[in-house]
Motif scaffolding. Structure first.
Motif, PDB file in Angstrom:
ATOM      1  N   PHE A  65      -7.587  12.254   0.815  1.00  0.00           N
ATOM      2  CA  PHE A  65      -7.291  11.080   1.649  1.00  0.00           C
ATOM      3  C   PHE A  65      -5.894  10.514   1.428  1.00  0.00           C
TER       4      PHE A  65
ATOM      5  N   TYR B  29     -15.406   3.125   3.132  1.00  0.00           N
ATOM      6  CA  TYR B  29     -15.761   4.224   4.051  1.00  0.00           C
ATOM      7  C   TYR B  29     -15.867   5.556   3.319  1.00  0.00           C
TER       8      TYR B  29
ATOM      9  N   THR C  26      -8.972   9.262   7.553  1.00  0.00           N
ATOM     10  CA  THR C  26      -8.081   8.102   7.541  1.00  0.00           C
ATOM     11  C   THR C  26      -8.832   6.860   8.024  1.00  0.00           C
TER      12      THR C  26
ATOM     13  N   GLY D 268      -4.109  -1.311  -9.816  1.00  0.00           N
ATOM     14  CA  GLY D 268      -4.739  -2.240  -8.873  1.00  0.00           C
ATOM     15  C   GLY D 268      -3.785  -2.612  -7.750  1.00  0.00           C
TER      16      GLY D 268
ATOM     17  N   GLN E 225      -7.255  -1.263   0.989  1.00  0.00           N
ATOM     18  CA  GLN E 225      -7.756  -0.430  -0.114  1.00  0.00           C
ATOM     19  C   GLN E 225      -9.267  -0.561  -0.248  1.00  0.00           C
TER      20      GLN E 225
ATOM     21  N   TYR F 166      -4.842  13.187 -16.832  1.00  0.00           N
ATOM     22  CA  TYR F 166      -4.477  14.451 -16.167  1.00  0.00           C
ATOM     23  C   TYR F 166      -3.021  14.847 -16.329  1.00  0.00           C
TER      24      TYR F 166
ATOM     25  N   ASN G 138       0.840  -1.197   0.000  1.00  0.00           N
ATOM     26  CA  ASN G 138       0.000   0.000   0.000  1.00  0.00           C
ATOM     27  C   ASN G 138       0.872   1.243   0.000  1.00  0.00           C
TER      28      ASN G 138
ATOM     29  N   VAL H  10      -6.641   1.694  -4.607  1.00  0.00           N
ATOM     30  CA  VAL H  10      -7.896   2.224  -4.089  1.00  0.00           C
ATOM     31  C   VAL H  10      -8.789   2.618  -5.258  1.00  0.00           C
TER      32      VAL H  10
END
Ligand code: NDP
Length: 322
Positions: free
Chosen positions: A235, A127, A262, A316, A121, A189, A40, A150
């Protein structure tokens, strides 16, 4: 046992593959024989010291495996149970000792890699879409780094809630993945200014919420993508931390809301932890949620996995196998 340790904060070279003593569970703890550890972005922050920890330490905060010993008074799990967890440091290892109350039982139809891919993730995507800003049918969300760990889960869960999703990514290949996950529109982007694109897609109105994990390079422009009283959900900071912010800007740009959530605070009690994890396992079993395991590396090659994650070479989930 073998583990990946950090003695001094630094780049990927700071990771060392070492033999350390097998930890023993104390009261209320269980020892997990790890089958898959999740990589992560927070592992990068721990490694560099952006999120300071006492050195030396074993890296990694997410894993799935089998309980192989329990301490006194443990009632939540027993030896032999298949479990997964997140947000406990020490997962880049063959074994980890974890408070038993943080362990989630893994159903038989979910394999260890998928379980490891969903805990951190997946619960984050859960949440963000259900609690931080509970998306409603017909609303529009902007999701940056949409082909990331994520990102791909966030798109799918936002679509499940009936939202329209605009994703941003750096390459055509990533754009394809974001579309396959359900994004209605995808913006490159790194080549296009995403603000006018978002305005065009939303007929000038802007989006209800931005889920921004990129931070420094996207934050200011993300505020310009919001409609009046929209929600800016910052986040993460994969491009670097957002500098100090003048709160008056929220009024000037349309009475916006800003939060920096978080996962720790959205899965604090066991009932909430189990509810989010079980939703993810059930959606996966029902074919409604797919976790994309992009790459697996032997634990010993964690440094290479870090280089690829930071080099924007992954999509992923990335898994480490002890
Ligand atoms: P990702 O798989 O999303 O990897 C990071 C992605 O960020 C890259 O693939 C890249 O996508 C994008 N990115 C944009 N600019 C940069 C840059 N300068 N350097 C590196 N990457 C960049 O990682 P995760 O899914 O593990 O995490 C995503 C984010 O979510 C992280 O910021 C993480 O800290 C945060 N997070 C926050 C949680 C919370 O509760 N607050 C919990 C879990 C994660 P592209 O090439 O398309 O731009």
């Amino acid at each position: 046992m073998k583990a990946i340790r950090v003695h001094k904060y630094g780049g990927a070279e700071a990771l060392t593959y070492e033999e350390i003593p097998l930890p023993e569970p104390k009261a209320g703890e269980a020892r997990v024989k790890i089958e898959a550890s999740g990589l992560n972005y927070i592992d990068v922050y721990h490694r560099t010291g952006l999120y300071p920890t006492q050195t030396p330490f074993t890296l990694g905060t997410e894993a799935a495996g089998v309980v192989d010993a329990v301490g006194e008074g443990v009632t939540e799990v027993k030896k032999g149970d298949r479990v997964a967890y997140a947000m406990i440091l020490g997962a880049y290892a063959e074994y980890a000792v974890v408070p038993a109350a943080r362990l989630v039982p893994v159903p038989a139809n979910i394999d260890a890699k998928s379980a490891a891919a969903l805990m951190l993730q997946g619960m984050t995507a859960h949440y963000l879409t259900h609690s931080t800003y509970a998306l409603k049918k017909g609303e529009t969300a902007l999701i940056h780094a949409a082909a990331g760990g994520v990102g791909l889960l966030l798109i799918q869960i936002a679509k499940q809630r009936g939202a329209n999703v605009i994703g941003t990514v750096s390459t055509e290949a990533k754009a394809q993945l974001a579309k396959e996950a359900g994004a209605d529109a995808v913006i490159l982007y790194t080549q296009t200014d995403f603000v006018p694109e978002v305005k065009k897609i939303t007929d000038g109105r802007g989006v209800h919420v931005v889920y921004d994990s990129v931070g420094q390079t996207t934050f200011d422009k993300s505020l310009d993508c919001l409609r009046l009283r929209g929600y800016m959900v910052l986040f993460g900071q994969s491009s670097g931390p957002v500098p100090p912010f003048n709160l008056g800007t929220l009024a000037a740009k349309g009475s916006l809301f800003l939060t920096r959530p978080t996962l720790v605070h959205y899965a604090m009690d066991r009932a909430e932890l189990l509810e989010r994890a079980n939703d993810l396992f059930n959606w996966t079993a029902a074919g409604k949620l797919k976790s994309r395991i992009d790459k697996t590396f032997p634990l010993a090659q964690a440094a290479e996995a870090h280089r690829q994650l930071e080099g924007r070479k992954t999509t992923g989930k990335v898994i480490l196998l002890p």
